[in-house]
Design a protein around this motif. Structure first.
Motif, PDB file in Angstrom:
ATOM      1  N   ALA A 194     -32.224  16.379  14.642  1.00  0.00           N
ATOM      2  CA  ALA A 194     -32.129  14.917  14.684  1.00  0.00           C
ATOM      3  C   ALA A 194     -31.660  14.367  13.342  1.00  0.00           C
ATOM      4  CB  ALA A 194     -33.488  14.323  15.063  1.00  0.00           C
ATOM      5  N   ARG A 195     -32.101  14.983  12.249  1.00  0.00           N
ATOM      6  CA  ARG A 195     -31.650  14.547  10.922  1.00  0.00           C
ATOM      7  C   ARG A 195     -30.147  14.793  10.761  1.00  0.00           C
ATOM      8  NH1 ARG A 195     -34.258  13.865   5.945  1.00  0.00           N
ATOM      9  NH2 ARG A 195     -32.822  12.743   4.574  1.00  0.00           N
ATOM     10  N   ALA A 196     -29.673  15.885  11.326  1.00  0.00           N
ATOM     11  CA  ALA A 196     -28.232  16.158  11.279  1.00  0.00           C
ATOM     12  C   ALA A 196     -27.452  15.083  12.024  1.00  0.00           C
ATOM     13  CB  ALA A 196     -27.944  17.536  11.868  1.00  0.00           C
ATOM     14  N   CYS A 197     -27.965  14.665  13.190  1.00  0.00           N
ATOM     15  CA  CYS A 197     -27.310  13.590  13.937  1.00  0.00           C
ATOM     16  C   CYS A 197     -27.276  12.303  13.117  1.00  0.00           C
ATOM     17  CB  CYS A 197     -28.025  13.347  15.266  1.00  0.00           C
ATOM     18  SG  CYS A 197     -27.928  14.706  16.445  1.00  0.00           S
ATOM     19  N   GLY A 227     -28.101  10.203  19.447  1.00  0.00           N
ATOM     20  CA  GLY A 227     -27.377  11.443  19.635  1.00  0.00           C
ATOM     21  C   GLY A 227     -25.892  11.336  19.329  1.00  0.00           C
ATOM     22  N   LEU A 228     -25.160  12.331  19.781  1.00  0.00           N
ATOM     23  CA  LEU A 228     -23.729  12.416  19.465  1.00  0.00           C
ATOM     24  C   LEU A 228     -22.863  12.368  20.709  1.00  0.00           C
ATOM     25  CD1 LEU A 228     -23.839  15.269  16.760  1.00  0.00           C
ATOM     26  CD2 LEU A 228     -24.027  12.785  16.430  1.00  0.00           C
ATOM     27  N   ARG A 229     -23.390  11.835  21.809  1.00  0.00           N
ATOM     28  CA  ARG A 229     -22.610  11.758  23.040  1.00  0.00           C
ATOM     29  C   ARG A 229     -21.449  10.786  22.872  1.00  0.00           C
ATOM     30  NH1 ARG A 229     -26.684  12.524  27.908  1.00  0.00           N
ATOM     31  NH2 ARG A 229     -24.916  11.693  29.054  1.00  0.00           N
ATOM     32  N   MET A 230     -20.333  11.100  23.549  1.00  0.00           N
ATOM     33  CA  MET A 230     -19.162  10.223  23.451  1.00  0.00           C
ATOM     34  C   MET A 230     -18.428  10.086  24.778  1.00  0.00           C
ATOM     35  SD  MET A 230     -16.429  12.657  21.427  1.00  0.00           S
ATOM     36  CE  MET A 230     -15.043  11.829  22.212  1.00  0.00           C
ATOM     37  N   GLY A 231     -19.091  10.351  25.882  1.00  0.00           N
ATOM     38  CA  GLY A 231     -18.472  10.122  27.188  1.00  0.00           C
ATOM     39  C   GLY A 231     -18.291  11.377  27.997  1.00  0.00           C
TER      40      GLY A 231
END
Length: 458
Positions: free
Chosen positions: A236-239, A270-274
């Motif tokens: 989570a820290r990386a995100c 998070g890192l979601r993009m579609g």
């Protein structure tokens, strides 16, 4: 090659024969392995200067004379008695050589004295010259061909080319999650030394420093962010670093993939993009003329059609970033549509979707069986034509079982190296296993760097 010899009684002074040979870098490796001569001067990129002199050993050049004597003149059945050599120049990988022999005289004991020479094609420069005395064959020998086992040099030229392209790019700030074992920590530090990434080490600081002490790594100057909680807290820290603009990539360390991905899938942080997260193995398989990609072999267990659309599109985008012309073979057990085999139906639909522009940037064909996806002869035997059948460089597997087996067969049977990357996130995610070699880890970082550069310049 059709071979027929010239027996002793037929030979006449003045007869000549010659053989052309393009010297390749693989020739130098094969000769070094066969002869035991590991002189770095003769091994590409191993002379210590950072350059590749690729000087062909003189005895390798001399062996071309032996090839002419044994296959052309006098031909099969010839045995050496004596050879003199005068080295007049140097040959290099990439140059074409002309080896020639000429009959000078016949001796009563059945031997023949012959002039021998090797020159460079193009400028005619002499490389070596000498004389040979051979026992000429006394009986006729003729054959259509001599079967030899194929040889493949186990080196990874395609990954070396990727590294050469990635090194000039700006160092990619990379959040390395839980690098608290020697393999993951050394992989990150090696990529940093190679100029690919600037690592930000995230996790239990004491464990990271203990791993560094175990492997003798120097952490001076490295940024370490202490996250004493569970592994997914480090992820989570990386995100968070990605959202802050401090990290352009994420690299897996010593933690389970589920713990790494769980925070990345969070709808808020998070890192979601579609698109769905999908995984690609970029494989450097010895003997293949280009890189081979396998997807998805690590994330999606039994993907449905919509997931496969993202799998294909993510792989095409990565191929374009690597400078590869995407030719997608969607695999099944058969190359015809069988309603009882869902993977064949999905493959046909993906092919049609690409024709209609719903998948963009590459050629997509399926269903294809493994053989007619990668072997042109197998494709033509089944009557398959087009630019993909027999030429696929992206293999889309039906599910994780098939993908994982295929990737590991390439690694452990075909001696391939594999770079692993997770796509579909806002930044590339480098996934390495604990058994990955240094080359695999470096190549994964190079693939991520090239993918990142392509996205930021698009």
């Amino acid at each position: 090659m059709h071979m027929v010899n010239r027996i002793f009684a037929e030979l006449q002074p003045g007869e000549r024969a010659e053989l052309r040979r393009l010297v390749t870098a693989d020739d130098l490796y094969v000769f070094a392995a066969a002869s035991g001569n590991h002189n770095p001067l003769h091994l590409p990129a191993h002379d210590g200067s950072g350059e590749s002199p690729r000087v062909a050993p003189s005895m390798f050049v001399a062996s071309l004379i032996s090839a002419v004597l044994g296959t052309r003149l006098p031909g099969p059945g010839t045995l050496y008695r004596h050879q003199t050599l005068e080295m007049l120049g140097r040959a290099h990988a990439g140059e074409e050589l002309l080896a020639s022999v000429e009959v000078l005289e016949k001796n009563p004991d059945g031997t023949v004295r012959m002039a021998t020479e090797v020159t460079r094609v193009g400028d005619g420069a002499p490389i070596l010259r000498g004389e040979a005395v051979v026992e000429a064959p006394q009986t006729r020998f003729e054959c259509a061909d001599v079967e030899l086992p194929g040889l493949i040099v186990e080196r990874h030229r395609h990954f070396e080319a990727l590294l050469a392209r990635a090194r000039p790019l700006p160092h990619m700030p990379t959040a390395v999650v839980c690098p608290d074992d020697t393999n993951s920590l050394e992989g990150a530090l090696l990529a940093a030394r190679e100029g690919l990434i600037t690592p930000i080490l995230i996790g239990r600081a004491a464990a990271i420093r203990a791993a560094a002490e175990t492997c003798g790594a120097d952490l001076s100057g490295a940024e370490i962010l202490d996250v004493p909680g569970p592994d997914d807290a480090a992820a989570a820290r990386a995100c968070a670093l990605v959202h802050e603009g401090r990290a352009a990539a994420v690299m897996k360390g010593h933690l389970h993939t589920d713990d790494l991905l769980h925070p990345m899938l969070d709808r808020n942080g998070g890192l979601r993009m579609g698109r769905r997260f999908t995984h690609v193995f970029v494989m450097d398989v010895p003997g293949l003329p280009e890189l081979l990609m396998v997807t998805d072999a690590a994330i999606n267990i039994a993907p449905d059609l919509s997931t496969k659309v993202d799998i294909v599109q993510n792989a095409i985008d990565l191929a374009q970033a690597l400078g590869i012309e995407p030719r997608v073979g969607v695999l099944s057990a058969v190359e015809t549509v069988n309603p009882a085999i869902q993977s064949s139906v999905d493959a046909a639909l993906l092919s049609k979707m690409a024709e209609r522009g719903q998948i963009r940037g590459g050629l997509v064909e399926g269903p294809l069986a493994m053989d007619n996806a990668v072997d042109l002869a197998a494709a033509r035997t089944k009557g398959l034509k087009g630019a993909v059948a027999g030429h696929a460089n992206i293999l889309v597997v039906p599910g994780i079982d098939a993908g994982n087996m295929l990737a590991k067969q390439l690694s452990f049977i075909s001696h391939a190296e594999g770079a692993g990357l997770l796509l579909g996130a806002s930044v590339p995610v480098i996934l390495n296993s604990r058994s990955d070699s240094a080359m695999s880890r470096l190549a994964s970082c190079a693939v991520a760097a090239l993918h990142h550069a392509a996205r930021t310049t698009a």
